[in-house]
Design a protein around this motif. Structure first.
Motif, PDB file in Angstrom:
ATOM      1  N   SER A   1       2.922   1.433  -9.339  1.00  0.00           N
ATOM      2  CA  SER A   1       2.948  -0.008  -9.051  1.00  0.00           C
ATOM      3  C   SER A   1       3.664   0.025  -7.433  1.00  0.00           C
ATOM      4  CB  SER A   1       3.687  -0.803 -10.077  1.00  0.00           C
ATOM      5  OG  SER A   1       4.977  -0.561  -9.924  1.00  0.00           O
ATOM      6  N   ALA A   2       3.351  -1.216  -6.830  1.00  0.00           N
ATOM      7  CA  ALA A   2       3.961  -1.327  -5.441  1.00  0.00           C
ATOM      8  C   ALA A   2       4.428  -2.558  -5.433  1.00  0.00           C
ATOM      9  CB  ALA A   2       2.944  -0.802  -4.268  1.00  0.00           C
ATOM     10  N   THR A   3       5.483  -2.634  -4.648  1.00  0.00           N
ATOM     11  CA  THR A   3       6.062  -4.105  -4.333  1.00  0.00           C
ATOM     12  C   THR A   3       6.384  -3.987  -2.614  1.00  0.00           C
ATOM     13  OG1 THR A   3       8.385  -3.457  -4.452  1.00  0.00           O
ATOM     14  CG2 THR A   3       7.375  -4.506  -6.153  1.00  0.00           C
ATOM     15  N   LEU A   4       5.935  -4.979  -2.073  1.00  0.00           N
ATOM     16  CA  LEU A   4       6.308  -5.310  -0.475  1.00  0.00           C
ATOM     17  C   LEU A   4       7.532  -6.439  -0.583  1.00  0.00           C
ATOM     18  CD1 LEU A   4       5.854  -4.574   2.553  1.00  0.00           C
ATOM     19  CD2 LEU A   4       3.904  -6.260   2.448  1.00  0.00           C
ATOM     20  N   ASN A   5       8.509  -6.009   0.266  1.00  0.00           N
ATOM     21  CA  ASN A   5       9.602  -6.880   0.274  1.00  0.00           C
ATOM     22  C   ASN A   5      10.110  -7.517  -0.956  1.00  0.00           C
ATOM     23  OD1 ASN A   5       9.805  -6.240   2.959  1.00  0.00           O
ATOM     24  ND2 ASN A   5       8.384  -8.240   3.592  1.00  0.00           N
ATOM     25  N   ASP A   6       9.806  -6.636  -2.175  1.00  0.00           N
ATOM     26  CA  ASP A   6      10.390  -7.201  -3.498  1.00  0.00           C
ATOM     27  C   ASP A   6       9.395  -8.201  -4.012  1.00  0.00           C
ATOM     28  OD1 ASP A   6      12.614  -5.183  -3.804  1.00  0.00           O
ATOM     29  OD2 ASP A   6      13.754  -6.596  -2.615  1.00  0.00           O
ATOM     30  N   VAL A   7       8.102  -8.180  -3.593  1.00  0.00           N
ATOM     31  CA  VAL A   7       7.316  -9.091  -4.162  1.00  0.00           C
ATOM     32  C   VAL A   7       5.945  -8.247  -4.627  1.00  0.00           C
ATOM     33  CG1 VAL A   7       5.545 -11.041  -3.796  1.00  0.00           C
ATOM     34  CG2 VAL A   7       7.670 -11.063  -2.471  1.00  0.00           C
ATOM     35  N   GLU A   8       5.785  -8.668  -5.839  1.00  0.00           N
ATOM     36  CA  GLU A   8       4.450  -7.845  -6.763  1.00  0.00           C
ATOM     37  C   GLU A   8       3.525  -8.886  -6.787  1.00  0.00           C
ATOM     38  OE1 GLU A   8       5.165  -5.262 -10.149  1.00  0.00           O
ATOM     39  OE2 GLU A   8       7.190  -5.281 -10.099  1.00  0.00           O
ATOM     40  N   PRO A   9       2.415  -8.187  -6.783  1.00  0.00           N
ATOM     41  CA  PRO A   9       2.252  -6.775  -6.542  1.00  0.00           C
ATOM     42  C   PRO A   9       1.940  -6.560  -5.172  1.00  0.00           C
ATOM     43  CG  PRO A   9       0.052  -8.004  -7.044  1.00  0.00           C
ATOM     44  CD  PRO A   9       1.133  -8.990  -7.174  1.00  0.00           C
ATOM     45  N   GLY A  10       2.530  -5.436  -4.787  1.00  0.00           N
ATOM     46  CA  GLY A  10       2.309  -4.800  -3.285  1.00  0.00           C
ATOM     47  C   GLY A  10       0.716  -4.509  -2.992  1.00  0.00           C
ATOM     48  N   PRO A  11       0.402  -3.863  -2.022  1.00  0.00           N
ATOM     49  CA  PRO A  11      -0.984  -3.540  -1.613  1.00  0.00           C
ATOM     50  C   PRO A  11      -1.314  -2.355  -2.717  1.00  0.00           C
ATOM     51  CG  PRO A  11       0.256  -3.327   0.259  1.00  0.00           C
ATOM     52  CD  PRO A  11       1.315  -3.635  -0.788  1.00  0.00           C
ATOM     53  N   SER A  12      -2.373  -2.586  -3.543  1.00  0.00           N
ATOM     54  CA  SER A  12      -2.801  -1.731  -4.375  1.00  0.00           C
ATOM     55  C   SER A  12      -3.257  -0.362  -3.796  1.00  0.00           C
ATOM     56  CB  SER A  12      -3.978  -2.338  -5.275  1.00  0.00           C
ATOM     57  OG  SER A  12      -4.940  -2.545  -4.504  1.00  0.00           O
ATOM     58  N   GLU A  13      -3.735  -0.528  -2.602  1.00  0.00           N
ATOM     59  CA  GLU A  13      -4.206   0.833  -1.919  1.00  0.00           C
ATOM     60  C   GLU A  13      -3.107   1.813  -1.755  1.00  0.00           C
ATOM     61  OE1 GLU A  13      -3.517  -2.178   1.472  1.00  0.00           O
ATOM     62  OE2 GLU A  13      -4.535  -2.225  -0.558  1.00  0.00           O
ATOM     63  N   ILE A  14      -2.013   1.356  -1.854  1.00  0.00           N
ATOM     64  CA  ILE A  14      -0.773   2.377  -1.397  1.00  0.00           C
ATOM     65  C   ILE A  14      -0.605   3.399  -2.623  1.00  0.00           C
ATOM     66  CG2 ILE A  14       1.177   1.043  -2.285  1.00  0.00           C
ATOM     67  CD1 ILE A  14       1.286   2.400   0.960  1.00  0.00           C
ATOM     68  N   CYS A  15      -0.844   2.808  -3.812  1.00  0.00           N
ATOM     69  CA  CYS A  15      -0.862   3.851  -4.769  1.00  0.00           C
ATOM     70  C   CYS A  15      -1.861   4.926  -4.770  1.00  0.00           C
ATOM     71  CB  CYS A  15      -1.003   3.376  -6.184  1.00  0.00           C
ATOM     72  SG  CYS A  15       0.525   2.339  -6.601  1.00  0.00           S
ATOM     73  N   ALA A  16      -3.259   4.536  -4.437  1.00  0.00           N
ATOM     74  CA  ALA A  16      -4.178   5.480  -4.367  1.00  0.00           C
ATOM     75  C   ALA A  16      -4.000   6.318  -3.109  1.00  0.00           C
ATOM     76  CB  ALA A  16      -5.621   4.753  -3.964  1.00  0.00           C
ATOM     77  N   ALA A  17      -3.451   5.837  -1.889  1.00  0.00           N
ATOM     78  CA  ALA A  17      -3.445   6.681  -0.792  1.00  0.00           C
ATOM     79  C   ALA A  17      -2.201   7.472  -0.842  1.00  0.00           C
ATOM     80  CB  ALA A  17      -3.097   5.804   0.479  1.00  0.00           C
ATOM     81  N   GLN A  18      -0.956   7.145  -1.639  1.00  0.00           N
ATOM     82  CA  GLN A  18       0.317   8.072  -1.698  1.00  0.00           C
ATOM     83  C   GLN A  18       0.536   8.848  -2.827  1.00  0.00           C
ATOM     84  OE1 GLN A  18       2.233   8.341   1.180  1.00  0.00           O
ATOM     85  NE2 GLN A  18       0.797   7.215   2.361  1.00  0.00           N
ATOM     86  N   VAL A  19      -0.086   8.402  -4.087  1.00  0.00           N
ATOM     87  CA  VAL A  19       0.514   8.929  -5.262  1.00  0.00           C
ATOM     88  C   VAL A  19      -0.500   9.446  -6.170  1.00  0.00           C
ATOM     89  CG1 VAL A  19       1.902   8.391  -7.436  1.00  0.00           C
ATOM     90  CG2 VAL A  19       2.566   7.528  -5.196  1.00  0.00           C
ATOM     91  N   LEU A  20      -1.616   8.166  -6.718  1.00  0.00           N
ATOM     92  CA  LEU A  20      -2.395   8.825  -7.508  1.00  0.00           C
ATOM     93  C   LEU A  20      -3.459   9.753  -7.146  1.00  0.00           C
ATOM     94  CD1 LEU A  20      -3.107   4.955  -8.956  1.00  0.00           C
ATOM     95  CD2 LEU A  20      -1.798   6.853  -9.810  1.00  0.00           C
ATOM     96  N   GLY A  21      -3.631  10.833  -7.965  1.00  0.00           N
ATOM     97  CA  GLY A  21      -4.397  11.793  -7.906  1.00  0.00           C
ATOM     98  C   GLY A  21      -3.874  12.974  -7.483  1.00  0.00           C
ATOM     99  N   ARG A  22      -2.587  12.955  -7.026  1.00  0.00           N
ATOM    100  CA  ARG A  22      -2.089  13.873  -6.361  1.00  0.00           C
ATOM    101  C   ARG A  22      -0.845  14.643  -7.517  1.00  0.00           C
ATOM    102  NH1 ARG A  22      -0.254  13.190  -0.405  1.00  0.00           N
ATOM    103  NH2 ARG A  22      -2.182  11.629   0.314  1.00  0.00           N
ATOM    104  N   HIS A  23      -0.607  15.647  -7.338  1.00  0.00           N
ATOM    105  CA  HIS A  23       0.278  16.528  -8.070  1.00  0.00           C
ATOM    106  C   HIS A  23       1.623  16.739  -7.547  1.00  0.00           C
ATOM    107  CE1 HIS A  23      -3.198  17.600 -10.286  1.00  0.00           C
ATOM    108  NE2 HIS A  23      -2.571  18.354 -11.249  1.00  0.00           N
TER     109      HIS A  23
END
Length: 156
Positions: free
Chosen positions: A107-129
């Motif tokens: 999950s991501a937050t931008l300036n402590d507001v949820e939800p943040g941009p959902s694409e940030i999870c796909a780009a930075q975290v999900l699918g990676r080891h």
């Protein structure tokens, strides 16, 4: 990078075959941009970063799917001033590293507001080891992690 150095732009149309887990399994260029490097980059990036909501049939069972799309590759305007987001701009990405090093529950937050941009999870975290996290005895464990990225005004 090769296309950027050669100042090549273009649009690549593609088809992704998506498995029952929402992960791309195959990428096919359906209309070339005219540049092999742009076409290859399209499929390379999509295979690493694309994630889809798991498709379901009428009975609620996971099924495979097809996604068709286009990516337009444009060079930045070198004369345009750099664009900064509003300041402060603090992105927090919270996720779990599972005992096998895979990631989940991002999950991501931008300036402590949820939800943040959902694409940030796909780009930075999900699918990676990530490195396997262990407890004091060395046993692999599920560990909650947070990545924080930001831009803020600096004082002199």
């Amino acid at each position: 990078m090769e296309a950027a150095r050669a100042e090549i732009e273009g649009t690549t149309a593609f088809r992704l075959e998506i498995d029952r887990a929402g992960m791309p399994q195959r990428c096919i260029v359906t209309i070339s941009s005219g540049s092999a490097s742009l076409d290859n980059a399209t499929c390379d990036k999509l295979m690493v970063r694309a994630r889809f909501t798991i498709p379901k049939d009428a009975r609620g069972r996971s099924v495979s799917d097809i996604y068709n799309g286009r990516i337009t590759w444009r060079l930045p305007d070198a004369d345009a001033p750099a664009q900064l987001p509003s300041i402060p701009h603090i992105m927090k990405v919270t996720f779990y590293v599972n005992p096998d090093g895979t990631t989940s529950d991002c999950s991501a937050t931008l300036n402590d507001v949820e939800p943040g941009p959902s694409e940030i999870c796909a780009a930075q975290v999900l699918g990676r080891h990530f490195p396997i996290q262990t407890d004091a005895s060395g046993k692999p464990v599920r560990q909650k992690l947070r990545m924080v990225m930001g831009i803020e005004k600096a004082s002199d």
